[in-house]
Write an enzyme that holds these catalytic residues in place. Structure first.
Site, short mmCIF file in Angstrom:
data_model
loop_
_atom_site.label_atom_id
_atom_site.label_comp_id
_atom_site.label_asym_id
_atom_site.label_seq_id
_atom_site.Cartn_x
_atom_site.Cartn_y
_atom_site.Cartn_z
N PRO A 1 0.78 -1.24 0.00
CA PRO A 1 0.00 0.00 0.00
C PRO A 1 0.81 1.30 0.00
CG PRO A 1 0.04 -0.92 2.19
CD PRO A 1 0.76 -1.91 1.30
N CYS A 2 1.47 1.58 -1.10
CA CYS A 2 2.23 2.83 -1.23
C CYS A 2 1.30 4.04 -1.22
CB CYS A 2 3.12 2.81 -2.46
SG CYS A 2 2.27 2.40 -3.99
#
Length: 176
Positions: free
Chosen positions: A134-135
């Protein structure tokens, strides 16, 4: 051998890559960091890895608080990038953190005195398995939605889907 497939999503067609036993990539349409893809194309159901990833993404886009744990991931990158991506995987669903906070944690794990938030930003930007790693949960220290290879509107969509708290109080907690 590496394979690719495509699946529909609310953000457009997603392209996934995998080996026999792990997911190696997930890119959105028009993503800046998309590499040359393998020639071997499979239907999503023809690979247990693709099936698991497609199921995970379906649940995620349906609003379920998904955990990364059961998915076999094998992103390719340097030791530093791998360290940053592991930190990203630890950001809880619906929460955000800052590049500075990730830099502080990366420095601790790599036994360094300090780490540049800019270097972390570059590693975050090279994340080959977007959404799942989850950047999109990493934001600027002032609360701005900066740096997303697929475009800020998609980052905003993902954070809204997760009902992420972007209030100043939440941001302050994320930095400490």
């Amino acid at each position: 051998m590496e394979y690719q497939t495509q699946i529909p999503s609310p953000l457009g067609v997603l392209t996934l890559t995998c080996t026999e036993d792990a997911l190696t990539g997930l890119w959105m349409e028009n993503e800046k960091t998309r590499p040359v893809l393998p020639n071997q194309v499979l239907a999503p159901g023809d690979s247990p890895v693709f099936s698991a990833a497609a199921d995970w993404l379906h649940r995620y886009f349906s609003g379920e608080k998904t955990e990364i744990g059961p998915l076999p991931l094998a992103p390719r990158g340097t030791h530093f990038q791998q360290t940053v991506w592991k930190i990203l995987c630890e950001i809880p669903y619906g929460k955000v953190t800052t590049y500075g906070a990730v830099a502080k944690e990366a420095a601790a794990r790599l036994e360094k005195k300090a780490m540049s938030a800019q270097a972390v930003g570059q590693a975050v930007g090279r994340n080959p398995i977007s959404i799942i790693i989850p950047c999109h949960r990493v934001i600027g220290s002032n609360g701005s939605l900066t740096g997303y290879a697929s475009g800020l509107e998609k980052k905003h969509f993902l954070l809204e889907l997760e009902k992420a708290d972007l209030s100043p109080r939440s941001l302050h907690a994320a930095q400490n």
